[in-house]
Design a protein around this motif. Structure first.
Motif, PDB file in Angstrom:
ATOM      1  N   UNK A   1      36.495  38.911  45.626  1.00 38.28           N
ATOM      2  CA  UNK A   1      37.700  38.147  45.898  1.00 38.28           C
ATOM      3  C   UNK A   1      38.724  39.033  46.587  1.00 38.28           C
ATOM      4  N   UNK A   2      39.533  38.411  47.431  1.00 34.58           N
ATOM      5  CA  UNK A   2      40.615  39.164  48.063  1.00 34.58           C
ATOM      6  C   UNK A   2      41.929  38.407  47.870  1.00 34.58           C
ATOM      7  N   UNK A   3      43.004  39.159  47.980  1.00 34.95           N
ATOM      8  CA  UNK A   3      44.341  38.581  47.873  1.00 34.95           C
ATOM      9  C   UNK A   3      45.205  39.183  48.968  1.00 34.95           C
ATOM     10  N   UNK A   4      46.302  38.550  49.250  1.00 39.83           N
ATOM     11  CA  UNK A   4      47.208  39.014  50.303  1.00 39.83           C
ATOM     12  C   UNK A   4      47.853  40.325  49.852  1.00 39.83           C
ATOM     13  N   UNK A   5      47.657  41.353  50.640  1.00 39.07           N
ATOM     14  CA  UNK A   5      48.167  42.679  50.314  1.00 39.07           C
ATOM     15  C   UNK A   5      49.672  42.646  50.048  1.00 39.07           C
ATOM     16  N   UNK A   6      50.070  43.210  48.908  1.00 38.26           N
ATOM     17  CA  UNK A   6      51.484  43.288  48.557  1.00 38.26           C
ATOM     18  C   UNK A   6      52.073  42.009  47.978  1.00 38.26           C
ATOM     19  N   UNK A   7      51.270  40.959  47.847  1.00 36.07           N
ATOM     20  CA  UNK A   7      51.759  39.660  47.384  1.00 36.07           C
ATOM     21  C   UNK A   7      51.391  39.456  45.909  1.00 36.07           C
ATOM     22  N   UNK A   8      52.363  39.582  45.039  1.00 36.95           N
ATOM     23  CA  UNK A   8      52.133  39.473  43.599  1.00 36.95           C
ATOM     24  C   UNK A   8      51.577  38.107  43.225  1.00 36.95           C
ATOM     25  N   UNK A   9      52.106  37.051  43.819  1.00 42.65           N
ATOM     26  CA  UNK A   9      51.649  35.684  43.513  1.00 42.65           C
ATOM     27  C   UNK A   9      50.182  35.498  43.887  1.00 42.65           C
ATOM     28  N   UNK A  10      49.803  36.002  45.049  1.00 38.25           N
ATOM     29  CA  UNK A  10      48.418  35.895  45.507  1.00 38.25           C
ATOM     30  C   UNK A  10      47.477  36.630  44.549  1.00 38.25           C
ATOM     31  N   UNK A  11      47.868  37.826  44.129  1.00 42.04           N
ATOM     32  CA  UNK A  11      47.051  38.583  43.172  1.00 42.04           C
ATOM     33  C   UNK A  11      46.992  37.862  41.831  1.00 42.04           C
ATOM     34  N   UNK A  12      48.122  37.380  41.366  1.00 45.63           N
ATOM     35  CA  UNK A  12      48.150  36.639  40.107  1.00 45.63           C
ATOM     36  C   UNK A  12      47.182  35.447  40.151  1.00 45.63           C
ATOM     37  N   UNK A  13      47.198  34.701  41.248  1.00 49.50           N
ATOM     38  CA  UNK A  13      46.320  33.532  41.380  1.00 49.50           C
ATOM     39  C   UNK A  13      44.845  33.919  41.212  1.00 49.50           C
ATOM     40  N   UNK A  14      44.441  35.028  41.827  1.00 49.82           N
ATOM     41  CA  UNK A  14      43.039  35.472  41.721  1.00 49.82           C
ATOM     42  C   UNK A  14      42.745  35.971  40.309  1.00 49.82           C
ATOM     43  N   UNK A  15      43.672  36.713  39.726  1.00 52.53           N
ATOM     44  CA  UNK A  15      43.469  37.179  38.349  1.00 52.53           C
ATOM     45  C   UNK A  15      43.329  36.001  37.390  1.00 52.53           C
ATOM     46  N   UNK A  16      44.177  34.998  37.534  1.00 51.31           N
ATOM     47  CA  UNK A  16      44.112  33.818  36.669  1.00 51.31           C
ATOM     48  C   UNK A  16      42.796  33.068  36.881  1.00 51.31           C
ATOM     49  N   UNK A  17      42.379  32.947  38.141  1.00 51.23           N
ATOM     50  CA  UNK A  17      41.122  32.255  38.442  1.00 51.23           C
ATOM     51  C   UNK A  17      39.936  32.976  37.806  1.00 51.23           C
ATOM     52  N   UNK A  18      39.855  34.291  38.009  1.00 46.67           N
ATOM     53  CA  UNK A  18      38.713  35.028  37.466  1.00 46.67           C
ATOM     54  C   UNK A  18      38.743  35.057  35.944  1.00 46.67           C
ATOM     55  N   UNK A  19      39.925  35.110  35.360  1.00 46.09           N
ATOM     56  CA  UNK A  19      40.030  35.087  33.903  1.00 46.09           C
ATOM     57  C   UNK A  19      39.495  33.774  33.343  1.00 46.09           C
ATOM     58  N   UNK A  20      39.739  32.684  34.042  1.00 40.26           N
ATOM     59  CA  UNK A  20      39.328  31.353  33.587  1.00 40.26           C
ATOM     60  C   UNK A  20      37.895  30.981  33.973  1.00 40.26           C
ATOM     61  N   UNK A  21      37.259  31.775  34.847  1.00 41.04           N
ATOM     62  CA  UNK A  21      35.915  31.431  35.343  1.00 41.04           C
ATOM     63  C   UNK A  21      34.937  32.592  35.174  1.00 41.04           C
ATOM     64  N   UNK A  22      34.557  32.906  33.938  1.00 38.65           N
ATOM     65  CA  UNK A  22      33.639  34.028  33.708  1.00 38.65           C
ATOM     66  C   UNK A  22      32.275  33.847  34.369  1.00 38.65           C
ATOM     67  N   UNK A  23      31.832  32.597  34.556  1.00 41.27           N
ATOM     68  CA  UNK A  23      30.543  32.377  35.214  1.00 41.27           C
ATOM     69  C   UNK A  23      30.606  32.786  36.685  1.00 41.27           C
ATOM     70  N   UNK A  24      31.745  32.576  37.324  1.00 43.82           N
ATOM     71  CA  UNK A  24      31.930  33.000  38.718  1.00 43.82           C
ATOM     72  C   UNK A  24      31.994  34.530  38.806  1.00 43.82           C
ATOM     73  N   UNK A  25      32.645  35.141  37.844  1.00 39.07           N
ATOM     74  CA  UNK A  25      32.710  36.605  37.790  1.00 39.07           C
ATOM     75  C   UNK A  25      31.303  37.176  37.645  1.00 39.07           C
ATOM     76  N   UNK A  26      30.511  36.594  36.764  1.00 36.26           N
ATOM     77  CA  UNK A  26      29.131  37.064  36.558  1.00 36.26           C
ATOM     78  C   UNK A  26      28.308  36.934  37.837  1.00 36.26           C
ATOM     79  N   UNK A  27      28.467  35.835  38.548  1.00 40.62           N
ATOM     80  CA  UNK A  27      27.732  35.636  39.806  1.00 40.62           C
ATOM     81  C   UNK A  27      28.158  36.671  40.848  1.00 40.62           C
ATOM     82  N   UNK A  28      29.449  36.942  40.942  1.00 38.77           N
ATOM     83  CA  UNK A  28      29.944  37.941  41.896  1.00 38.77           C
ATOM     84  C   UNK A  28      29.433  39.332  41.544  1.00 38.77           C
ATOM     85  N   UNK A  29      29.335  39.633  40.266  1.00 39.47           N
ATOM     86  CA  UNK A  29      28.834  40.940  39.831  1.00 39.47           C
ATOM     87  C   UNK A  29      27.394  41.140  40.316  1.00 39.47           C
TER      88      UNK A  29
END
Length: 161
Positions: free
Chosen positions: A101-129
């Protein structure tokens, strides 16, 4: 990273590994952001077995850098089969492709969105791993790279004779 993490409602810890590459004042500033947050841990410089344990046991690996060369830590994290979240600078995106996953460099909101998504979707995290490890091992295999480099030199030398 710290500001995005602090907004997250999670039981996962944020481990900030590595020595202070900036001034002592910046390091103090970062630690003031943490306040009494028990979910954020600063390890300082780590290597060897401890670094291997961190890579092996992390839920995700985040690289929020705004400037990179060839991001060796990103390659290393992916070789451990980590789901990577990286800033969208070219150097990171060239390595990551669609294997994280990528987020907009320097953008706290963009990073937060990805962190929240990955926290809520462990199956997606496992697939990416799984994709990350297979990809890095196939694309950045040092035996293959050294062989190809040797063949280039042989071709250059052959052309000179």
């Amino acid at each position: 990273m710290i500001q995005a993490y602090k907004r997250l409602k999670t039981d996962k810890k944020l481990v900030v590994a590595g020595g202070a590459s900036h001034s002592k004042e910046y390091e103090k500033f970062l630690k003031t952001l943490v306040e009494d947050n028990k979910g954020i841990i600063f390890t300082g410089h780590v290597e060897g077995r401890e670094l291997s344990e961190l890579f092996s046991n992390a839920y995700t690996y985040v690289l929020p850098s705004e400037v990179e060369g060839m991001p060796i830590a990103l390659l290393e994290a992916m070789s451990y089969g980590q789901c990577v979240i990286a800033s969208d600078i070219n150097e990171n995106l060239e390595v990551l492709e669609d294997k994280g996953f990528s987020f907009i460099s320097g953008d706290i909101e963009s990073l937060y969105d990805i962190l929240a998504y990955t926290d809520a979707h462990p199956q997606e995290v496992a697939a990416q791993k799984m994709m990350a490890e297979q990809y890095i091992l196939s694309q950045y295999d040092w035996d293959r790279i050294s062989y190809e480099t040797e063949e280039i030199y042989k071709g250059v030398l052959k052309d000179k004779v």
